[in-house]
Design a protein around this motif. Structure first.
Motif, PDB file in Angstrom:
ATOM      1  N   ILE A 165      77.813  14.158  70.885  1.00 26.34           N
ATOM      2  CA  ILE A 165      77.043  14.481  69.684  1.00 26.34           C
ATOM      3  C   ILE A 165      76.793  16.005  69.683  1.00 26.34           C
ATOM      4  O   ILE A 165      76.319  16.537  70.666  1.00 26.34           O
ATOM      5  CB  ILE A 165      75.675  13.753  69.719  1.00 26.34           C
ATOM      6  CG1 ILE A 165      75.877  12.234  69.734  1.00 26.34           C
ATOM      7  CG2 ILE A 165      74.804  14.208  68.554  1.00 26.34           C
ATOM      8  CD1 ILE A 165      75.679  11.525  68.453  1.00 26.34           C
ATOM      9  N   TYR A 171      74.379  12.712  64.930  1.00 26.68           N
ATOM     10  CA  TYR A 171      75.508  11.791  64.736  1.00 26.68           C
ATOM     11  C   TYR A 171      76.800  12.583  64.842  1.00 26.68           C
ATOM     12  O   TYR A 171      76.799  13.827  64.839  1.00 26.68           O
ATOM     13  CB  TYR A 171      75.422  11.104  63.358  1.00 26.68           C
ATOM     14  CG  TYR A 171      75.566  12.060  62.204  1.00 26.68           C
ATOM     15  CD1 TYR A 171      74.438  12.666  61.656  1.00 26.68           C
ATOM     16  CD2 TYR A 171      76.823  12.400  61.700  1.00 26.68           C
ATOM     17  CE1 TYR A 171      74.566  13.586  60.627  1.00 26.68           C
ATOM     18  CE2 TYR A 171      76.954  13.313  60.670  1.00 26.68           C
ATOM     19  CZ  TYR A 171      75.822  13.909  60.139  1.00 26.68           C
ATOM     20  OH  TYR A 171      75.952  14.820  59.138  1.00 26.68           O
ATOM     21  N   SER A 196      76.669   7.319  66.008  1.00 26.95           N
ATOM     22  CA  SER A 196      75.471   7.846  66.676  1.00 26.95           C
ATOM     23  C   SER A 196      75.078   6.864  67.774  1.00 26.95           C
ATOM     24  O   SER A 196      75.715   5.815  67.940  1.00 26.95           O
ATOM     25  CB  SER A 196      74.327   7.934  65.660  1.00 26.95           C
ATOM     26  OG  SER A 196      74.004   6.591  65.252  1.00 26.95           O
TER      27      SER A 196
END
Ligand SMILES: CC(C)(Nc1nc(-c2c[nH]c3ncc(Cl)cc23)ncc1F)C(=O)NCC(F)(F)F
Length: 296
Positions: A165, A171, A196
């Protein structure tokens, strides 16, 4: 820090058998036998299978990811092996002789108790908690990617689709969704290619369903979803139809003999809105409570 990459010399590798095909490559069972007397260790060697989806860059990232993970509930990285000079590289991992969770549960269904399934769920959850602490999203959490180390230990494997990430977002947006396992995907992953920790939680809910169905093939998520959304469509409309039944609050039914409190955990993981899904920390606590209650 640069992981100490242990080097395996190709001339000491003895091919034994093919284990299977992963996201980007094939994995072989080999014996690393420098003494040449069959006393060497059994290892799993993943070779890059260059095809339209995968590239050396992806494979290098998978090696980097796997080598950075140190957790009891994640398959161990052992090192790399160069072949063809240094043109080809293979990823060397520990070999777990009990194989994938799917084959293990199919084979040992009658002597795996509900408590044992909860123990496996708790271990997968803790492995995912660790992955989250490293800012990784797995993106392919499914029973097929869980290995059985022993009758009381399972490990997460196959980090071919794992992404980090970015520091300024919560996300990861995928540009080229390959042949996606949409029946394990959260709605936002299907419609917006957004991944995510919360989309990994959705997939964990599907893994819970697989666990409590003992990975029975006629109860598998893909089959159950296709029964609901009908099979006579091209893939594009299946995924849109899947998202619409999910938006209308339809969810996979509880597997046979699945305790109500486990099905309610699945439903929490399948909250349409990502923020409403529990974290892996919450889930680990809920599961450990279930295990305690089972003891009383
Ligand atoms: C593509 C591959 C080979 N498939 C299989 N691995 C093993 C298998 C059995 N023992 C293993 N020990 C280590 C590794 Cl990396 C794989 C195996 N057994 C059966 C498989 F289909 C795999 O990697 N699957 C993801 C995993 F199951 F590992 F989560």
């Amino acid at each position: 820090y640069q992981e100490q990459l242990s080097l395996y010399e190709e001339r000491h590798l003895r091919y034994i058998s093919a284990l299977g095909k992963g996201n980007f490559g094939s994995v072989e069972l080999c014996r690393y036998d420098p003494l040449g007397d069959n006393t060497g260790e059994l290892i799993a060697v993943k070779k890059l299978q260059p095809n339209k989806q995968s590239s050396m860059a992806d494979f290098q990232r998978e090696i980097q990811t796997t080598s950075s993970l140190h957790c009891d509930y994640i398959v161990k990285y052992l090192g790399i092996c160069y072949s063809m000079g240094r043109l080809n590289v293979s990823l060397v991992m520990e070999y777990l002789p009990n194989g994938s969770l799917i084959s293990y549960l199919e084979k040992n269904r009658e002597n795996v108790s509900c408590r044992r399934l909860l123990l496996f769920a708790s271990q997968i959850c803790k492995g995912m908690e660790y992955l989250q602490s490293m800012r990784y999203v797995h993106r392919d959490l499914a029973a097929r990617n869980i290995l059985v180390a022993s009758e009381s230990l399972v490990k997460i494997a196959d980090f071919g689709l794992t992404k980090i990430i970015p520091f300024d977002k919560d996300y990861y947006r995928v540009t080229k969704p390959g042949d996606s396992p949409i029946f394990w995907y959260a709605p936002e992953s299907i419609t917006e290619s957004k991944f995510s920790h919360k989309s990994d939680v959705w997939s964990f809910g599907i893994v819970l369903h697989e666990l409590f169905s003992y990975c029975e093939h006629n109860q598998n998520p893909k089959k159950l979803y296709l029964q609901k959304v009908g099979k006579d469509m091209q893939i594009a409309s299946i995924s849109m139809h899947l998202v619409s039944v999910l938006k209308d609050k339809w969810r996979l039914p509880a597997p046979q003999h699945c305790p109500q409190r486990v099905h309610s955990m699945m439903l929490k993981c399948w909250a349409f809105c990502p923020e409403e899904r529990p974290s892996f920390t919450n889930l680990a606590e809920m599961i450990d409570t279930c295990i305690q209650d089972d003891r009383e």
